[in-house]
Design a protein around this motif. Structure first.
Motif, mmCIF file in Angstrom:
data_model
loop_
_atom_site.group_PDB
_atom_site.id
_atom_site.type_symbol
_atom_site.label_atom_id
_atom_site.label_comp_id
_atom_site.label_asym_id
_atom_site.label_seq_id
_atom_site.Cartn_x
_atom_site.Cartn_y
_atom_site.Cartn_z
ATOM 1 N N LEU A 1 -10.082 -25.408 -2.143
ATOM 2 C CA LEU A 1 -9.828 -24.003 -1.823
ATOM 3 C C LEU A 1 -11.078 -23.346 -1.240
ATOM 4 O O LEU A 1 -10.978 -22.372 -0.499
ATOM 5 C CB LEU A 1 -9.361 -23.244 -3.064
ATOM 6 N N HIS A 2 -12.259 -23.889 -1.539
ATOM 7 C CA HIS A 2 -13.512 -23.351 -0.992
ATOM 8 C C HIS A 2 -13.544 -23.456 0.532
ATOM 9 O O HIS A 2 -14.236 -22.685 1.199
ATOM 10 C CB HIS A 2 -14.717 -24.107 -1.570
ATOM 11 N N ASP A 3 -12.793 -24.443 1.061
ATOM 12 C CA ASP A 3 -12.832 -24.699 2.501
ATOM 13 C C ASP A 3 -11.753 -23.955 3.287
ATOM 14 O O ASP A 3 -11.729 -24.025 4.517
ATOM 15 C CB ASP A 3 -12.684 -26.207 2.772
ATOM 16 N N LEU A 4 -10.857 -23.270 2.579
ATOM 17 C CA LEU A 4 -9.768 -22.585 3.269
ATOM 18 C C LEU A 4 -10.217 -21.218 3.770
ATOM 19 O O LEU A 4 -11.056 -20.557 3.157
ATOM 20 C CB LEU A 4 -8.564 -22.436 2.329
ATOM 21 N N LYS B 1 -7.884 -15.909 5.552
ATOM 22 C CA LYS B 1 -6.502 -15.620 5.935
ATOM 23 C C LYS B 1 -5.523 -16.450 5.106
ATOM 24 O O LYS B 1 -4.519 -15.944 4.591
ATOM 25 C CB LYS B 1 -6.299 -15.905 7.424
ATOM 26 N N THR B 2 -5.824 -17.735 4.976
ATOM 27 C CA THR B 2 -4.954 -18.621 4.186
ATOM 28 C C THR B 2 -4.982 -18.240 2.707
ATOM 29 O O THR B 2 -3.948 -18.214 2.037
ATOM 30 C CB THR B 2 -5.380 -20.089 4.367
ATOM 31 N N GLN C 1 -2.734 -15.739 0.601
ATOM 32 C CA GLN C 1 -1.470 -16.102 -0.037
ATOM 33 C C GLN C 1 -1.548 -15.993 -1.559
ATOM 34 O O GLN C 1 -0.521 -15.862 -2.237
ATOM 35 C CB GLN C 1 -1.065 -17.522 0.361
ATOM 36 N N VAL C 2 -2.775 -16.067 -2.091
ATOM 37 C CA VAL C 2 -2.953 -15.950 -3.535
ATOM 38 C C VAL C 2 -2.430 -14.602 -4.034
ATOM 39 O O VAL C 2 -1.969 -14.482 -5.173
ATOM 40 C CB VAL C 2 -4.442 -16.141 -3.924
ATOM 41 N N LYS C 3 -2.464 -13.592 -3.183
ATOM 42 C CA LYS C 3 -1.947 -12.287 -3.583
ATOM 43 C C LYS C 3 -0.442 -12.321 -3.813
ATOM 44 O O LYS C 3 0.125 -11.405 -4.398
ATOM 45 C CB LYS C 3 -2.285 -11.235 -2.520
#
Length: 200
Positions: free
Chosen positions: A138-141, A144-145, A148-150
């Motif tokens: 997830l550190h590399d995303l 913008k991607t 989606q966690v929201k």
């Protein structure tokens, strides 16, 4: 869960290992007076006080989360291997049955904030990516991607009870050799796994 005493597994370490290895479970609570279930990964972890907890997340589009605050206790179900046991494998006449492993975890659910949810998601992704050919972090995303966690609701379940059923033909030791032999001839992996567990 009704568990006859001879099928009850009270070996806490063994059950915890099972939960870690079979973490895709079913989260159940009440939504508008009806049982509601969602199939999701539920990871066994420790809280800040060293107590066992389950962590997970669901989509905000899933109405189940709106009832979290009202839920007294939630139930999480984890299924392991299972296999049909033919009574033709027994020395004496009896009805057929089913051998299986199933664990029920009860607890109180607490909704996580966005930061806590992100920590939980990092742990989840890191666990399942570690054996990938090209691990994703997830550190590399991109931001913008990661937006989606929201769209998810993270939660932690403080465990209040664990019930573990390991039904492995314990009441028929005289038939174990035949049961194991027959199960090992089956094509499905569940039968073979149950056979190995009976042999242990």
């Amino acid at each position: 869960m009704h568990i006859p005493h001879y099928y009850k597994n009270e070996n806490v370490d063994e059950v915890k290992t099972f939960l870690k290895e079979n973490s895709f479970g079913i989260l159940i609570n009440q939504v508008d007076g009806k049982p509601w279930a969602t199939h999701i990964p539920l990871e066994l972890d420790k809280d800040g006080n060293g107590k066992d907890v389950l962590e997970g997340h669901i989509s905000k589009a899933n109405p189940q989360w709106k009832a979290f605050e009202k839920s007294g206790e939630v139930l999480c179900i984890f299924n392991g291997p299972h296999a049909y046991i033919s009574s033709s494998w027994y020395e004496e006449e009896e009805v057929p049955t089913w051998d299986y492993i199933a664990v029920h975890v009860y607890g109180k659910l607490k909704v996580l904030n966005e930061e806590e949810t992100m920590v939980s998601l990092h742990k989840l992704v890191d666990k399942y990516e570690k054996d990938s050919k090209n691990p994703v972090s997830l550190h590399d995303l991109s931001p913008k991607t990661l937006r989606q966690v929201k769209g998810v609701v993270g939660f932690r379940i403080m465990i209040t009870d664990i019930q573990a059923a390991y039904k492995l033909s314990q009441t028929r030791p005289q038939d174990h050799a035949k049961i194991v032999s027959e199960l090992m001839e089956k094509e499905d992996p569940g039968s073979k796994t149950i056979a190995k567990l009976i042999s242990n």
